[in-house]
Write an enzyme that holds these catalytic residues in place. Structure first.
Site, short mmCIF file in Angstrom:
data_model
loop_
_atom_site.label_atom_id
_atom_site.label_comp_id
_atom_site.label_asym_id
_atom_site.label_seq_id
_atom_site.Cartn_x
_atom_site.Cartn_y
_atom_site.Cartn_z
N SER A 150 6.59 -0.25 2.66
CA SER A 150 6.97 -0.63 1.30
C SER A 150 5.87 -1.39 0.55
CB SER A 150 8.25 -1.47 1.36
OG SER A 150 8.07 -2.53 2.28
N LYS A 204 10.03 -2.45 8.45
CA LYS A 204 10.38 -3.20 9.65
C LYS A 204 10.58 -4.68 9.33
CE LYS A 204 5.64 -3.47 11.43
NZ LYS A 204 4.79 -3.22 12.58
N THR A 238 -0.14 -5.16 0.97
CA THR A 238 -0.35 -5.23 -0.49
C THR A 238 -0.14 -6.65 -1.00
OG1 THR A 238 0.32 -2.95 -0.84
CG2 THR A 238 0.55 -4.42 -2.72
N ALA A 282 -3.18 -8.92 -0.96
CA ALA A 282 -4.44 -8.54 -1.62
C ALA A 282 -4.72 -9.57 -2.72
CB ALA A 282 -4.30 -7.15 -2.21
N ASP A 288 1.32 1.38 13.35
CA ASP A 288 2.51 2.16 13.73
C ASP A 288 2.45 3.61 13.24
OD1 ASP A 288 3.55 -0.22 14.72
OD2 ASP A 288 4.52 -0.70 12.82
N HIS A 335 -13.68 -8.00 6.79
CA HIS A 335 -13.93 -8.77 5.57
C HIS A 335 -14.79 -9.97 5.97
CE1 HIS A 335 -13.40 -11.08 1.94
NE2 HIS A 335 -12.77 -10.07 1.38
N HIS A 367 -10.03 -6.21 8.47
CA HIS A 367 -9.42 -6.27 7.14
C HIS A 367 -8.78 -4.95 6.72
CE1 HIS A 367 -8.85 -7.77 3.12
NE2 HIS A 367 -9.64 -6.85 2.58
N GLU A 406 -3.12 2.93 3.16
CA GLU A 406 -4.08 2.63 4.23
C GLU A 406 -3.85 3.45 5.49
OE1 GLU A 406 -4.34 -1.57 4.96
OE2 GLU A 406 -5.90 -1.33 6.50
N SER A 422 -8.42 0.00 -2.66
CA SER A 422 -7.29 0.41 -1.82
C SER A 422 -5.96 0.39 -2.57
CB SER A 422 -7.22 -0.45 -0.57
OG SER A 422 -7.41 -1.79 -0.91
N LEU A 423 -5.75 -0.62 -3.40
CA LEU A 423 -4.50 -0.62 -4.18
C LEU A 423 -4.49 0.60 -5.10
CD1 LEU A 423 -4.00 -4.39 -5.19
CD2 LEU A 423 -3.01 -3.17 -3.27
C1 SIN Z 1 -10.78 -9.60 -1.62
O1 SIN Z 1 -10.17 -10.13 -2.54
O2 SIN Z 1 -11.83 -10.03 -1.17
C2 SIN Z 1 -10.19 -8.38 -0.98
C3 SIN Z 1 -10.19 -7.26 -1.90
C4 SIN Z 1 -10.19 -5.97 -1.15
O3 SIN Z 1 -10.16 -5.96 0.07
O4 SIN Z 1 -10.27 -4.93 -1.81
#
Ligand code: SIN
Length: 522
Positions: free
Chosen positions: A14, A37, A46, A49, A225, A246, A354, A378, A394-395
């Site tokens: 979700s 879950k 999400t 982020a 998963d 990261h 990350h 992802e 990614s978003l």
């Molecule tokens: C961050 O804010 O450093 C992460 C952003 C991301 O992983 O795209």
């Protein structure tokens, strides 16, 4: 008593991709089951982020964005995916997230949307809500779906396995047909039962694999998963060696998993070692602190090794022009809680797992190699990120394919023959369900995380990978054995998935001898 339910679409997960798919499917009149879950559907990657989401900007162009994505991905990206996302997705942020869902991104003094900067971007194109972008996007999407009639939400429901005709049917003839996903066995934590969810289209949106590593920015639920369950039914997995670390997670005894957003460096913060040297210039004279993440993470790792230190510092002294408390309230307050005043103190930071750049291989319509199964966000690999993901993409990818996947589903048949459903047996519980000692499960998980961190982490070596595979094989054997006898629990399901996902990553890393992006072999 176990239940047998039926929906048009089953969405597992979700985050931004799962919720976007749920909204799009529901608005096309489909009956949607949304399974998570977690007890709170908003608990997902999400939500955490910070930095933002790449979106439309006057300074930008499709070509420029494509160039940056390729540079960060070390040229390993799938050209068509990059072109598609760079061309269409930035506009979707405006049309879908702002106009439809009502996300209020931060604005500047001129009341225009404020665009921030992160590593490896050549222009300012990242929309953000201060430093809590994910939380705001996730909450807005959730508020939008809460009253949608044809979405049924199933919190605290954990998918054990996907159901296919060839793997699960009691009708022996089915094994000679081609495999098709028709649903999933789902463990309901409240009733302690395993139910069957039938659906002709199943979408995996389960997020990443951060928790396979000892240190991660991800929440505890990121245990690979979706990748594991897809692999078990024969779906192709791609680019699994590319796990992004990261560079800057808060290093503090009392705080686990807290990200220090790259946008701090985007706005002027700089990394320094224990000896107060701004070291990035040594490794990347041109981009310095804004080099791609894999390069910055390795540079930090080397500085820590050199100094025998457990962290480096992020210095915010060059950010005097910014009201840090106002622009970065999440980071400011979290640091304040543990005695760090980011307006005058440097922040101790360390790299951590990350983002998974690989995943379940999908085409540009989010279809996997197994009919009936789709993957987004992802958990999927569209090829967009190549060997390393560009920040804040990614978003955007989750949003875009959350909508695209529904267009694919609309082209598929909507029913599962009654005879096929009839021949799918209820979940078989072990004869004598053993209650397993949580200490054993925790120790196995810790073992796995340490193995992945030390042997398959930021800097890999062939010998370390060989050792990792041997250790994971041993663990896997033991875990599979007790999974078969155990009373089912979330922890056991996650552990079983984690050891398989870890093995997939290590196998991919072992067979790819070329250092590229975030797969770095020494
Ligand atoms: C961050 O804010 O450093 C992460 C952003 C991301 O992983 O795209």
């Amino acid at each position: 008593m176990s239940k047998r339910m039926e929906f048009d679409v089953l969405i597992i997960g979700s985050g931004i991709s799962g919720l976007t798919a749920a909204i799009t499917a529901a608005e096309k009149g489909l009956q949607v089951a949304l399974v998570s879950k977690e007890s709170q559907l908003t608990e997902c990657n999400t939500f955490y982020a910070q930095g933002g989401i790449v979106a439309k900007s006057d300074e930008d162009s499709k070509e420029l964005l494509m160039e940056d994505v390729f540079r960060a991905g070390d040229g390993m990206n799938y050209k068509e995916a990059v072109a598609m996302i760079s061309g269409y997705a930035p506009e979707m942020v405006v049309e879908f997230l702002i106009k439809k869902i009502g996300v209020e991104f931060s604005r500047n003094e001129e009341n225009e949307i404020d665009k921030t900067m992160e590593a490896a971007h050549s222009v300012r194109r990242i929309y953000h809500v201060k430093d809590t972008t994910g939380e705001n996007v996730e909450n807005a999407l959730y508020a939008y779906i809460v009253n949608k009639k044809n979405i049924t939400m199933f919190p605290s429901h954990i998918v054990i396995d996907l159901i296919t005709n060839t793997h699960n049917s009691l009708d022996s003839q089915q094994r000679y047909k081609s495999t098709k996903v028709i649903g999933a066995y789902v463990y309901d934590e409240k009733s302690n039962q395993v139910d069957i969810f039938f659906a002709p289209s199943v979408i995996i949106a389960t997020g990443g694999v951060g928790n396979l590593f000892l240190h991660t920015s991800n929440p505890p639920g990121a245990t690979g998963d979706g990748i594991a369950m897809a692999y078990r039914i024969g779906a192709e997995i791609l680019n699994a060696e590319y796990v992004q670390f990261h560079p800057t997670i808060l290093f503090h005894r009392d705080v686990e998993r807290f990200l220090i957003s790259e946008s701090l460096r985007g706005e002027g913060a700089r990394l320094k070692n224990k000896r107060n040297e701004f070291f990035m210039v040594k490794y990347e004279p041109e981009l310095k602190d804004l080099a791609p993440r894999d390069e910055v993470s390795r540079a930090i790792f080397r500085e820590m090794e050199m100094d025998g230190s457990h962290f480096v510092y992020l210095d915010t002294m060059l950010m005097k022009h910014i009201a840090l408390e106002e622009r970065f309230p999440g980071i400011y307050n979290k640091c304040r809680e543990v005695g760090i005043n980011i307006s005058k103190d440097s922040i101790p930071v360390v790299p951590a797992a990350h983002y998974f750049c690989g995943g379940i291989k999908v085409d540009l319509k989010a279809s996997t190699s197994v009919p009936g199964l789709y993957a987004i966000g992802e958990a999927s690999c569209t090829g967009l990120h190549g060997a390393n993901r560009l920040a804040s993409m990614s978003l955007l990818e989750g949003l875009f394919f959350g909508r695209e996947v529904v267009n694919s589903i609309m082209e598929q048949p909507f029913d599962i023959p009654a005879s096929l459903k009839k021949n799918i047996p209820d979940w078989i519980y072990p004869a004598a369900e053993e209650e397993f000692d949580p200490i054993l499960i925790n120790q196995d998980m810790l073992n796995l995380q340490t193995t992945m961190w030390n042997y398959a982490g930021i800097i890999r070596k062939s010998k370390r990978l060989v050792r990792a595979l041997a250790d994971l094989n041993y663990l896997s054997h033991r875990i599979e054995k007790f999974y078969k006898q155990a009373k089912i629990t979330r922890k056991i399901i996650e552990l079983r998935n984690s050891v398989l996902a870890a093995t997939i990553i290590v196998r991919a890393a072992s067979s790819n001898k070329i250092s590229r992006g975030c797969h770095y072999i020494e």
